[in-house]
Design an enzyme around this catalytic site. Structure first.
Site, PDB file in Angstrom:
ATOM      1  N   ASP A  78      29.327  17.638 -26.894  1.00 14.13           N
ATOM      2  CA  ASP A  78      28.524  17.640 -26.166  1.00 14.13           C
ATOM      3  C   ASP A  78      28.362  16.636 -25.875  1.00 14.13           C
ATOM      4  O   ASP A  78      27.666  16.653 -24.624  1.00 14.13           O
ATOM      5  CB  ASP A  78      28.049  19.105 -25.897  1.00 14.13           C
ATOM      6  N   CYS A 119      30.387  22.848 -34.487  1.00 11.04           N
ATOM      7  CA  CYS A 119      29.614  22.400 -32.819  1.00 11.04           C
ATOM      8  C   CYS A 119      29.055  23.644 -31.519  1.00 11.04           C
ATOM      9  O   CYS A 119      30.428  24.541 -31.888  1.00 11.04           O
ATOM     10  CB  CYS A 119      29.908  21.024 -32.472  1.00 11.04           C
ATOM     11  N   ASP A 120      28.845  23.602 -30.548  1.00  7.82           N
ATOM     12  CA  ASP A 120      28.533  23.941 -29.644  1.00  7.82           C
ATOM     13  C   ASP A 120      29.239  25.602 -29.116  1.00  7.82           C
ATOM     14  O   ASP A 120      28.566  26.610 -29.706  1.00  7.82           O
ATOM     15  CB  ASP A 120      28.011  23.098 -28.840  1.00  7.82           C
ATOM     16  N   LYS A 121      30.213  24.527 -29.067  1.00  8.24           N
ATOM     17  CA  LYS A 121      31.119  26.460 -28.808  1.00  8.24           C
ATOM     18  C   LYS A 121      31.752  26.532 -29.406  1.00  8.24           C
ATOM     19  O   LYS A 121      32.964  27.738 -29.138  1.00  8.24           O
ATOM     20  CB  LYS A 121      32.120  25.773 -26.788  1.00  8.24           C
ATOM     21  N   CYS A 191      24.475  17.919 -34.714  1.00  5.95           N
ATOM     22  CA  CYS A 191      23.368  16.573 -34.177  1.00  5.95           C
ATOM     23  C   CYS A 191      21.941  17.639 -35.449  1.00  5.95           C
ATOM     24  O   CYS A 191      22.175  18.989 -35.026  1.00  5.95           O
ATOM     25  CB  CYS A 191      22.797  16.745 -32.883  1.00  5.95           C
ATOM     26  N   GLU A 441      25.505  21.008 -18.370  1.00  2.33           N
ATOM     27  CA  GLU A 441      24.423  20.861 -19.405  1.00  2.33           C
ATOM     28  C   GLU A 441      23.742  19.618 -18.676  1.00  2.33           C
ATOM     29  O   GLU A 441      24.633  18.395 -18.542  1.00  2.33           O
ATOM     30  CB  GLU A 441      24.082  21.094 -20.886  1.00  2.33           C
ATOM     31  N   SER A 466      21.188  21.634 -21.979  1.00  2.00           N
ATOM     32  CA  SER A 466      21.052  21.205 -23.381  1.00  2.00           C
ATOM     33  C   SER A 466      20.196  21.760 -24.281  1.00  2.00           C
ATOM     34  O   SER A 466      18.958  21.774 -24.399  1.00  2.00           O
ATOM     35  CB  SER A 466      21.274  20.015 -23.888  1.00  2.00           C
TER      36      SER A 466
END
Length: 549
Positions: A78, A119-121, A191, A441, A466
């Protein structure tokens, strides 16, 4: 075993022949086949170490008597895809990942799955796919990145984003931005703050799908290799016990996950991902109203970046997710079963919190209610989401004139052109799941404002923010503008009121005026093709989790 579909009986001789080509021998056809969904890629820091980490998973599977089969799926960063067309593909990638896991697992009759997201998704996408397949599953999240160091202070990706805004405002030099850029992200891992990736890892552990402390174990720590090995061994026990996601992902487990999310002050994107995962499970219902209900009774007890200065490493040292669960006491249903084959209560029985400045006790919370709030009003009849735990007390109530933008690019340009003033309420629309498409985002505009130290400004969008966002930023406005939501009726100068404490978001317009404006406006044309064209036709509203239907 489910894998008998492809390896037992005379009619499966062709299948066995192909499996022998992959290196299998006679003795292997009596062992459980375990699919490993790896999301290794060389362009995403949270995933660059998974090629090595997966080998420890395989060793664990083999040691416990199974046969590992690694396959891969995609991962989008992202941060790298931010503020350009790439971000339109981030949320839609969740659906591709879910479909990949489902297709590979069902196509090859795996007896069990080990999921390796970071990570995110990727985390919710893999969980959605596993819920559809419903074979025994364990998750090995990649682990958080260590914080960088700049002038004796912690630095992370958000430090860099905000530095760009500081430079634009003349507060630091371009050379200093360059120095921050070089040190903020020191190596592998998701992160280092409580952004979406790490929040979803914490959610996964709370749901009971990963081993205790998995979410917070540093990506490059040797302990992460042991976590991977033990998870590989554990999947064989889960197959033997036939303990499936449907046994673990109960209503109580989801309630627990939202409770921990509120206590941590996690990413607002959980309001998309947790409902989407729940949508794949029978007899479970997760709505924004459930988030709101839990938010009102669960205190916010951790202050992790971007809300504060603590990092995921600090959380791990203080007790990790087991420590948070132990602190929450009777707010958690400890009878929920987990991949340890034990209950949540049994898992945390001997856990101690070692730093109450990181995991606050319930009688000394950071905020008396949860870190995420659901706002409703005539702008968002179906709801909107704000990371309340990252909003300072003086910005909980805002009232001011609207400045309206029809894309992220427009608002970002206005901010860097110094056209935004304190007291403005920025409305960013046509960035929803359908309207973007892809529900981008808005980290660039929020970070720019933070870096420029323009504080008394609200942001409202049918897009999202985000997990690194802080401030009065209200996202997921539903219905979205492209679906004739009231946000599409707002014009420059309309007075908007945001009251986070009272869960209220309103524009000073009558229902009649809103209806008239909507009837007389035209949606902007979005020229999209390929996957985004398909996605925009079948994606649902943000308040459903932006699921496909």
């Amino acid at each position: 075993m489910k894998s008998d579909n492809i390896k037992k009986g005379i009619q499966r001789a062709p299948h066995r022949s192909l499996l022998r080509a992959c290196g299998l021998g006679d003795n292997d056809f009596d062992k459980p086949f375990i699919g490993i969904a790896n999301s290794f890629t060389e362009i995403v820091p949270g995933h660059i170490h998974l090629r090595e980490l997966v080998e420890f998973v395989k060793e664990g599977i083999i040691a416990a008597g199974g046969i590992p089969f690694e396959f891969n799926t995609m991962a989008i960063c992202d941060g790298i895809s931010m503020n350009h067309e790439g971000m339109k593909y981030s949320l839609p990638s969740r659906e591709i990942i879910a479909a990949t896991v489902e297709s590979m697992a069902k196509g090859h009759s795996f007896d069990g799955l080990v999921l390796m997201p970071s990570c995110d998704k990727v985390v919710p996408g893999m969980l959605m796919g596993a819920a559809r397949v419903d074979v025994p599953t364990i998750v090995v999240t990649g682990g958080p990145m260590a914080a960088g160091q700049y002038k004796g202070k912690n630095a992370d990706l958000i430090t860099v984003f905000e530095a760009v805004g500081q430079e634009s405002a003349g507060k630091i030099s371009e050379e200093e931005v360059y120095e921050i850029e070089k040190c903020a992200c020191p190596g592998a891992g998701s992160c280092s703050g409580l952004f979406t990736a790490n929040t979803m890892a914490c959610v996964t552990e709370t749901l009971g799908l990963s081993l205790p402390f998995c979410a917070t174990t540093h990506a490059a720590d040797k302990a992460n290799e042991k976590m991977a090995y033990n998870s590989g061994k554990q999947i064989i026990k889960l197959v033997e016990a036939d303990l499936k996601p449907s046994d673990i992902l109960t209503q109580e487990a989801f309630n627990n996950a939202i409770t921990v999310d509120m206590a941590l002050g996690g990413s607002s994107n959980t309001a998309l991902h947790i409902p989407a995962i729940a949508n794949e499970v029978e007899d479970v219902e997760v709505t924004l109203d459930l988030f709101d209900k839990i938010s009102r009774v669960v205190p916010h007890i951790c202050l992790i970046s971007p809300a504060g200065t603590d990092t995921m490493m600090d959380l791990h040292k203080a007790g990790g997710i087991p420590g948070v669960l132990k602190t929450l006491g009777d707010k958690i249903d400890t009878s929920a079963i987990t991949v340890t084959t034990k209950t949540l209560g049994e898992n945390i029985k001997d856990v101690e919190v070692t730093n109450t400045d990181v995991i606050h006790p319930l009688d000394n919370p950071i905020h008396k209610d949860g870190g995420i709030a659901i706002l409703k009003g005539n702008i968002a009849p179906n709801g909107s989401v704000v990371k309340k735990g990252a909003v300072s007390p003086d910005l909980m109530h805002l009232k001011g004139p609207a400045k309206v933008f029809n894309s992220e690019e427009e608002v970002t340009q206005a901010i860097f052109d110094h056209e935004v003033e304190e007291g403005d309420i920025l409305v960013i629309r046509y960035e929803g799941p359908k309207g973007g498409p892809g529900m981008r985002e808005m980290l660039n505009p929020t970070s720019a404002l933070a870096g420029m130290q323009i504080k008394n400004v609200g942001l409202i969008t049918d897009g999202r923010f985000s997990g690194g966002t802080r401030g009065p930023c209200i996202g997921h406005v539903s219905p979205e503008a492209m679906s004739d939501g009231p946000i599409g009726a707002i014009e420059d100068g309309d007075i908007i009121e945001i009251d986070i404490e009272n869960r209220f978001i309103n524009v000073e317009l009558s229902d009649e005026e809103i209806s008239n404006r909507l009837a007389n406006r035209k949606n902007p044309k979005r020229d999209v093709d390929g996957w985004l064209s398909i996605y925009s036709k079948v994606v649902q509203s943000a308040d459903t989790g932006a699921i496909l239907r």
